[in-house]
Design an enzyme around this catalytic site. Structure first.
Site, PDB file in Angstrom:
ATOM      1  N   CYS A 283       3.243 -10.592  18.063  1.00 45.38           N
ATOM      2  CA  CYS A 283       4.309 -11.304  18.765  1.00 45.38           C
ATOM      3  C   CYS A 283       4.837 -12.394  17.834  1.00 45.38           C
ATOM      4  CB  CYS A 283       3.760 -11.966  20.013  1.00 45.38           C
ATOM      5  SG  CYS A 283       2.976 -10.792  21.128  1.00 45.38           S
TER       6      CYS A 283
ATOM      7  N   ARG B 161       8.961  -9.001  15.009  1.00 42.66           N
ATOM      8  CA  ARG B 161       7.522  -9.022  15.258  1.00 42.66           C
ATOM      9  C   ARG B 161       7.160  -8.452  16.627  1.00 42.66           C
ATOM     10  NH1 ARG B 161       4.700 -12.594  11.870  1.00 42.66           N
ATOM     11  NH2 ARG B 161       3.084 -12.742  13.455  1.00 42.66           N
TER      12      ARG B 161
ATOM     13  N   TRP C 255       5.344  -8.265  21.925  1.00 39.04           N
ATOM     14  CA  TRP C 255       5.071  -6.839  21.772  1.00 39.04           C
ATOM     15  C   TRP C 255       3.849  -6.578  22.643  1.00 39.04           C
ATOM     16  CZ3 TRP C 255       1.400  -3.884  18.501  1.00 39.04           C
ATOM     17  CH2 TRP C 255       1.727  -2.521  18.449  1.00 39.04           C
TER      18      TRP C 255
ATOM     19  N   ASN D 122       0.281 -15.663  20.005  1.00 39.44           N
ATOM     20  CA  ASN D 122       0.319 -14.450  19.201  1.00 39.44           C
ATOM     21  C   ASN D 122      -1.123 -14.104  18.856  1.00 39.44           C
ATOM     22  OD1 ASN D 122       0.893 -12.387  17.337  1.00 39.44           O
ATOM     23  ND2 ASN D 122       1.032 -13.843  15.644  1.00 39.44           N
ATOM     24  N   GLY D 123      -1.555 -12.909  19.201  1.00 40.56           N
ATOM     25  CA  GLY D 123      -2.938 -12.510  18.925  1.00 40.56           C
ATOM     26  C   GLY D 123      -3.571 -11.901  20.154  1.00 40.56           C
TER      27      GLY D 123
ATOM     28  N   THR E 219       2.103   3.213   6.012  1.00 39.99           N
ATOM     29  CA  THR E 219       2.796   3.246   4.725  1.00 39.99           C
ATOM     30  C   THR E 219       1.943   2.669   3.598  1.00 39.99           C
ATOM     31  OG1 THR E 219       4.990   3.232   5.700  1.00 39.99           O
ATOM     32  CG2 THR E 219       4.795   2.259   3.526  1.00 39.99           C
ATOM     33  N   SER E 220       1.198   1.633   3.899  1.00 45.05           N
ATOM     34  CA  SER E 220       0.379   1.016   2.848  1.00 45.05           C
ATOM     35  C   SER E 220      -0.695   1.986   2.366  1.00 45.05           C
ATOM     36  CB  SER E 220      -0.259  -0.271   3.366  1.00 45.05           C
ATOM     37  OG  SER E 220       0.753  -1.213   3.604  1.00 45.05           O
TER      38      SER E 220
ATOM     39  N   SER F 255      -1.718  -3.993   2.181  1.00 48.04           N
ATOM     40  CA  SER F 255      -1.047  -4.314   3.441  1.00 48.04           C
ATOM     41  C   SER F 255       0.202  -5.143   3.172  1.00 48.04           C
ATOM     42  CB  SER F 255      -2.000  -5.102   4.340  1.00 48.04           C
ATOM     43  OG  SER F 255      -1.320  -5.597   5.466  1.00 48.04           O
TER      44      SER F 255
ATOM     45  N   THR G 241      -2.542  -6.865   9.370  1.00 43.39           N
ATOM     46  CA  THR G 241      -2.904  -5.699  10.180  1.00 43.39           C
ATOM     47  C   THR G 241      -4.372  -5.762  10.621  1.00 43.39           C
ATOM     48  OG1 THR G 241      -1.255  -4.451   9.007  1.00 43.39           O
ATOM     49  CG2 THR G 241      -2.916  -3.163  10.158  1.00 43.39           C
TER      50      THR G 241
ATOM     51  N   GLU H 278       4.724   9.994   3.457  1.00 39.74           N
ATOM     52  CA  GLU H 278       5.553   8.815   3.704  1.00 39.74           C
ATOM     53  C   GLU H 278       6.948   9.209   4.195  1.00 39.74           C
ATOM     54  OE1 GLU H 278       5.015   5.873   4.178  1.00 39.74           O
ATOM     55  OE2 GLU H 278       6.910   4.840   3.858  1.00 39.74           O
TER      56      GLU H 278
ATOM     57  N   LYS I  93       8.489   8.148   7.850  1.00 42.15           N
ATOM     58  CA  LYS I  93       9.771   7.457   8.068  1.00 42.15           C
ATOM     59  C   LYS I  93      10.587   8.191   9.124  1.00 42.15           C
ATOM     60  CE  LYS I  93       9.015   4.454   6.716  1.00 42.15           C
ATOM     61  NZ  LYS I  93       7.924   3.891   5.963  1.00 42.15           N
TER      62      LYS I  93
ATOM     63  N   GLU J  42       8.984   7.851  12.647  1.00 39.92           N
ATOM     64  CA  GLU J  42       8.920   6.477  13.151  1.00 39.92           C
ATOM     65  C   GLU J  42      10.267   5.941  13.618  1.00 39.92           C
ATOM     66  OE1 GLU J  42       7.318   2.493  11.090  1.00 39.92           O
ATOM     67  OE2 GLU J  42       8.079   3.913   9.642  1.00 39.92           O
TER      68      GLU J  42
ATOM     69  N   HIS K 111      -3.213  27.902   4.451  1.00 40.99           N
ATOM     70  CA  HIS K 111      -4.383  27.765   5.327  1.00 40.99           C
ATOM     71  C   HIS K 111      -3.969  27.373   6.745  1.00 40.99           C
ATOM     72  CE1 HIS K 111      -6.805  28.309   1.774  1.00 40.99           C
ATOM     73  NE2 HIS K 111      -6.076  27.377   1.170  1.00 40.99           N
TER      74      HIS K 111
ATOM     75  N   LYS L 109       6.404  -4.705  13.677  1.00 41.16           N
ATOM     76  CA  LYS L 109       6.312  -4.752  12.219  1.00 41.16           C
ATOM     77  C   LYS L 109       4.872  -4.729  11.734  1.00 41.16           C
ATOM     78  CE  LYS L 109       7.846  -5.043   8.039  1.00 41.16           C
ATOM     79  NZ  LYS L 109       8.225  -3.743   7.466  1.00 41.16           N
TER      80      LYS L 109
END
Ligand code: M6R
Length: 690
Positions: A2, A33, A105, A132-133, A383-384, A428, A433, A561, A565, A568, A584, A685
């Site tokens: 958030c 965020r 969020w 936030n948290g 992505t990281s 990251s 994260t 990746e 994209k 997402e 396979h 994010k």
């Protein structure tokens, strides 16, 4: 995650309209965020409602709290409508005022006004909190508070915080005597909280004061010192210290620098365990002597003195400029972000070969230990993780050390083996994260050397690793990571060069990679000219249900990746597949309808990819082939498929080039399909909960 924000003006006259504007602008900057609900709290005025019922003389009338589901603009509309309904004067002037704001969020409870922040202590809104948290022990706290007669109106973990504050306040103040300070209340609340949090408290019992504190989640204080000019107007005064006097000032609290930089560049990065008290133009910072002992008992907080630091960010960096979306801007600024990532790090070597070499200040004292590691473990998410995967082959080649890959959540689920002889590299963008952070805690406990690769200076991962490298890609605001991905790969190639060291046997290879790195921004610029071509391709794919992407070797990561994209942001099913696995299972999906991207640029896997293309052709596959410049006609003979030609670069840098057309494709698909580019459905994010 958030976004939390607060604005406090002291000894400088600001209208209610202005205060609202600052709060809304702050939220707009933090919207990336979290964007499913939002809220603010601002003051009523003593003059409108002299509150005679209250024992405490300083207590102000109940504040106005507005909470709304949806994005910031729906909150803005809701607030102005509410203000009009109660006929509140927007021109009313406050010489001191403390407002708080939140963009959410959802983690606990659906996006709805009751679950939005500020969360309240109950009727009268004695204490309000934005958070936030995640508070992990909220259920136990809630049970206790319910036993003491509190009723809860949200499903959030946050609601226990303002209620606990009220409980502490009411119990400390006997017989109408206000003896407890705001700081004492917050310290007592913090003592009971477990989990990760950044909090801002506002209370009508402490008018025009704010308290901020944090444990785990990020929080900054921005300070704009003002002075009086000859005409008694408040003017900006540059200072590295926060004045303790009655000097007029404006103070900003925010989850990140984006919401502060347009007001001031002077900031204080609040640290875990600190309680920052804004009162009467003074900023006091108090900290528990022993943060770890915090849960056990109330140690005496000590006062802390700190100078302000200067933000290196420019306002232009966080504006869209000429672009329609942040993601579009961030894709197109990759030639510049790649340059910044490499700046000052590729230098002429002083060794016997006089070749160019890599200097990574944050790693140089640890290179010997890393070279002695039994294993290097890459750990990240999304992505990281993909960026780390793209860099794995070159790190293995140059270092000769086995490199293993771990998705952070999976490592934690398995409690996979990590040893003290390991070097664990945490990748990251945000550095926040939750899974990656917890994996970091786990790796540290197991004794590994922990290296951070992040884009966020001062982030939890940057602070808690033993050493690391910042990717310096600049602010990335679009939820879909683009420029951070390419900068992460470049940093990890530089890490591979640094660990590999200079030997005569690898000199030519190193030189070629370094030359390739230096030319990479030009190559990126060239590839970005495919924008229109990718838009045309997107038009052909607009109604598809699914897209497969086949890659291998260096470009297996590109396949993952590129597919990430597309799914997402374009909200289209897409899967990145290892081409070696095609026979396979995935081959069964191939027909004349399903679009398939095959990455077949020239590297050691080229001939194998040619054979994949032939096999897909044989099954009448609908192919889009990404190939090196000049190969289009041979990989797609007589127009049998569509070719995307990209410049050939050094094999380990090819993933940087190859991802660009796929980023453009995902972007255009999203726009054409009418979806939100920068704030995709259900995503934020950075993911600060497990
Ligand atoms: O901030 P981080 O790099 O740790 O974030 C990891 C993932 O959540 C992130 O890369 C996510 O996959 C992106 N939204 C993808 O574009």
């Amino acid at each position: 995650m958030c976004g939390i924000f607060a604005y406090l003006n002291f000894n400088v006259e600001r209208e209610r309209r202005y205060i609202l504007q600052i709060l809304f602008d702050g939220l707009r900057r933090l919207e990336y965020r979290g964007y499913d609900s939002a809220g603010i709290a601002i003051d009523d005025s003593f003059s409108r409602h002299p509150d005679t019922s209250n024992h405490f003389s300083a207590t102000s009338p109940p504040p106005f709290v507005f909470r709304q589901a949806g994005n910031i603009e729906s909150l803005v509309k809701f607030v102005y409508q509410g203000i009009a309904d109660i006929d509140l004067n927007l021109e009313e002037v406050f010489s001191s005022h403390a407002g708080i704001a939140h963009t959410r969020w959802a983690t606990h409870g659906e996006p709805a006004p009751r679950n939005s922040h500020p969360q309240s202590s109950g009727p009268g809104d004695d204490f309000l909190v934005v958070h936030n948290g995640v508070i992990t022990n909220y259920e136990v706290l809630k049970e206790t508070l319910v036993r003491y007669g509190f009723t809860f109106s949200s499903e959030t973990d946050t609601e226990v915080i303002p209620k606990l504050a009220k409980f502490v306040f009411d119990n400390a103040n006997v017989e109408g005597e206000q003896t407890v300070t705001f700081c004492q209340v917050v310290f007592e609340v913090m003592r009971h909280l477990e989990g990760a949090y950044a909090l801002i408290f506002k209370s009508r019992h402490y008018p025009n004061e704010l308290i901020a504190c944090k444990h785990g989640s990020p929080l900054l204080l921005g300070v704009k010192e003002l002075a009086r000019d000859r005409n008694d107007n408040a003017v900006f005064q540059d200072s590295h210290f926060i004045s303790k006097s009655e000097h007029p000032k404006e103070l900003f609290l925010s989850s990140d620098a984006h919401a502060i930089v347009e007001h001031t560049k002077k900031v204080l990065v609040i640290e875990d365990g600190e309680v920052v008290h804004l009162k009467d133009g003074c900023v006091s910072i108090l900290k528990f002597a022993n943060e770890k002992g915090r849960q056990g008992g109330l140690s005496r907080p000590a006062s802390v003195e700190r100078a302000l630091s200067v933000l290196e960010m420019e306002v232009e960096q966080i504006n869209k400029g000429k672009y329609e979306h942040y993601m579009q801007k961030e894709i197109h600024e990759q030639p510049e972000s790649l340059t910044t990532t490499m700046r000052g790090r590729l230098i002429r070597g002083g060794g016997s070969y006089k070749s160019k070499t890599v200097l990574l200040g944050g790693l140089k004292d640890h290179l010997k230990t890393i070279r002695r590691s039994r294993r290097i473990v890459f750990i990240g998410c999304g992505t990281s993780y993909n960026a780390a995967l793209a860099s794995r082959p070159i790190l293995e080649e140059l270092s000769g050390i086995p490199v293993s890959m771990e998705i952070a959540s999976d490592l934690l689920d398995r409690q996979g083996p990590i040893y003290r002889e390991d070097t664990a590299i945490f990748v990251s963008q945000s550095g926040e994260t939750a899974d990656t952070l917890l994996a970091l805690e786990y790796a540290r406990k197991n004794g590994a050397l922990c290296v951070g690769v992040t884009n966020t200076v001062g982030s939890a991962i940057a602070r808690n690793t033993h050493c690391g490298v910042h990717i310096n890609a600049g602010a990335e605001i679009g939820v879909a990571s683009t420029k951070a991905y390419t900068s992460q790969i470049v940093v990890m190639v530089m890490v591979a060069l640094a660990i590999g060291g200079d030997t005569i046997s690898n000199q030519a290879r190193r030189e070629a990679i370094i030359e390739g790195l230096l030319d990479l921004p030009n190559k990126a610029r060239e590839v970005l000219k495919l924008d229109q071509e990718m838009k045309e391709l997107a038009k052909l794919l607009i109604d598809e249900q699914s897209l497969l992407v086949f890659g291998r070797g260096y470009n297996y990561a590109t396949a993952l990746e590129g597919a990430l994209k597309v799914k997402e942001i374009a909200l289209m099913h897409s899967e990145g597949l290892l081409a070696g696995e095609m026979k396979h299972g995935p081959l069964a999906l191939v027909d004349e309808n399903l679009p398939i991207v095959v990455i077949a640029t020239r590297d050691n896997c080229f001939s194998k990819q040619q054979s994949v293309i032939q096999q897909l052709h044989a099954r009448k596959g609908r192919l889009i082939v990404m190939c090196s410049k000049g190969d289009g006609a041979s990989v797609c003979p007589s127009g049998s498929c569509r070719a995307i030609e990209v410049p050939q670069v050094e094999d380990c840098l090819q993933p940087v080039v190859n991802i660009l057309p796929l980023q453009l494709l995902a972007y255009h698909l999203t726009v054409l399909r009418g979806h939100n580019v920068d704030q995709p459905r259900n995503l934020a994010k950075s993911v600060t909960t497990q």
